[in-house]
Design a protein around this motif. Sequence first.
Motif, PDB file in Angstrom:
ATOM      1  N   ALA A 100     103.633 129.512  96.182  1.00 39.78           N
ATOM      2  CA  ALA A 100     103.511 129.612  94.722  1.00 39.78           C
ATOM      3  C   ALA A 100     104.768 129.068  94.033  1.00 39.78           C
ATOM      4  O   ALA A 100     104.678 128.374  93.016  1.00 39.78           O
ATOM      5  CB  ALA A 100     103.255 131.061  94.311  1.00 39.78           C
ATOM      6  N   MET A 101     105.935 129.365  94.601  1.00 38.83           N
ATOM      7  CA  MET A 101     107.180 128.827  94.050  1.00 38.83           C
ATOM      8  C   MET A 101     107.168 127.302  94.107  1.00 38.83           C
ATOM      9  O   MET A 101     107.521 126.628  93.136  1.00 38.83           O
ATOM     10  CB  MET A 101     108.381 129.355  94.836  1.00 38.83           C
ATOM     11  CG  MET A 101     108.654 130.834  94.661  1.00 38.83           C
ATOM     12  SD  MET A 101     109.932 131.435  95.812  1.00 38.83           S
ATOM     13  CE  MET A 101     111.406 130.677  95.108  1.00 38.83           C
ATOM     14  N   GLN A 102     106.760 126.759  95.248  1.00 37.81           N
ATOM     15  CA  GLN A 102     106.754 125.313  95.441  1.00 37.81           C
ATOM     16  C   GLN A 102     105.746 124.616  94.526  1.00 37.81           C
ATOM     17  O   GLN A 102     105.947 123.458  94.151  1.00 37.81           O
ATOM     18  CB  GLN A 102     106.454 124.980  96.906  1.00 37.81           C
ATOM     19  CG  GLN A 102     107.576 125.394  97.830  1.00 37.81           C
ATOM     20  CD  GLN A 102     107.191 125.396  99.299  1.00 37.81           C
ATOM     21  OE1 GLN A 102     106.020 125.557  99.650  1.00 37.81           O
ATOM     22  NE2 GLN A 102     108.175 125.228 100.169  1.00 37.81           N
ATOM     23  N   ASN A 103     104.678 125.308  94.141  1.00 39.01           N
ATOM     24  CA  ASN A 103     103.666 124.738  93.249  1.00 39.01           C
ATOM     25  C   ASN A 103     103.972 124.970  91.776  1.00 39.01           C
ATOM     26  O   ASN A 103     103.258 124.441  90.915  1.00 39.01           O
ATOM     27  CB  ASN A 103     102.280 125.305  93.589  1.00 39.01           C
ATOM     28  CG  ASN A 103     101.784 124.819  94.937  1.00 39.01           C
ATOM     29  OD1 ASN A 103     102.053 123.693  95.336  1.00 39.01           O
ATOM     30  ND2 ASN A 103     101.063 125.668  95.645  1.00 39.01           N
ATOM     31  N   HIS A 104     104.984 125.748  91.481  1.00 41.37           N
ATOM     32  CA  HIS A 104     105.338 126.058  90.099  1.00 41.37           C
ATOM     33  C   HIS A 104     105.945 124.841  89.414  1.00 41.37           C
ATOM     34  O   HIS A 104     106.665 124.053  90.035  1.00 41.37           O
ATOM     35  CB  HIS A 104     106.328 127.234  90.069  1.00 41.37           C
ATOM     36  CG  HIS A 104     106.605 127.736  88.696  1.00 41.37           C
ATOM     37  ND1 HIS A 104     107.620 127.229  87.920  1.00 41.37           N
ATOM     38  CD2 HIS A 104     105.997 128.702  87.965  1.00 41.37           C
ATOM     39  CE1 HIS A 104     107.628 127.861  86.762  1.00 41.37           C
ATOM     40  NE2 HIS A 104     106.653 128.762  86.759  1.00 41.37           N
ATOM     41  N   ALA A 105     105.670 124.685  88.139  1.00 43.80           N
ATOM     42  CA  ALA A 105     106.185 123.540  87.382  1.00 43.80           C
ATOM     43  C   ALA A 105     107.715 123.470  87.374  1.00 43.80           C
ATOM     44  O   ALA A 105     108.292 122.394  87.245  1.00 43.80           O
ATOM     45  CB  ALA A 105     105.663 123.597  85.938  1.00 43.80           C
ATOM     46  N   GLY A 106     108.372 124.609  87.537  1.00 42.39           N
ATOM     47  CA  GLY A 106     109.835 124.625  87.508  1.00 42.39           C
ATOM     48  C   GLY A 106     110.503 124.418  88.850  1.00 42.39           C
ATOM     49  O   GLY A 106     111.731 124.408  88.941  1.00 42.39           O
TER      50      GLY A 106
END
Length: 198
Positions: free
Chosen positions: A23-29
């Motif tokens: 989820a972190m890796q797919n986050h826009a940030g």
Amino acid sequence: MATSTTMPDAAAVGDRAAEILRAMQNHAGYERLTSSSMKYSSCWATFTGYPLVSEWDLDRDAAPLLEEALRVLALKAAVFELTDGDEAAAELLVPAPVDEMIHAVLAQFTVMTGMQRDLGLAFPHATELERFDYSRGCVTDTYYAAARWGEQPLRYWLDSAEVDRRLAILNEHYQGAGFDPNGRSHGHTFDATAPTAA
């Protein structure tokens, strides 16, 4: 500070941590988070973290250390979630070089705040709860293995006995350069004029 919470099941932590990291890796940030953490190099180094890595080289070691830091943050977030917010339980034991990179990541306050909000997570980190007695085979290693990220790079995952041994060597060098143990003080006045190039 000890916790009375029973540590969660390794499979549950591993599965949840792997989900959190994705989820972190797919986050826009995420790109901003990683690039900003890597750009923090002029501020992140201490005398007792990165220099413990044998033949430390920023260009070679920053990216793999960042990967380890993000994995640990995912593990800590999973433990925090699965223990209903127990900060002491979530303050997993990690080696000094990885911990130093965690600090560099958490220094990216704006993007980390947004990521926590958007993903509905907390990335706990409480300095007063940190302990520096990581040893191979502890619960952190069990959780890491359960996340199925492969072998930990032992270049960075140094146990506390090896950290102490390396710190003793580094402190001899620091003393020779006029620094007290662990680089906590020095007597340099900076009054001398710097030599000019010929």
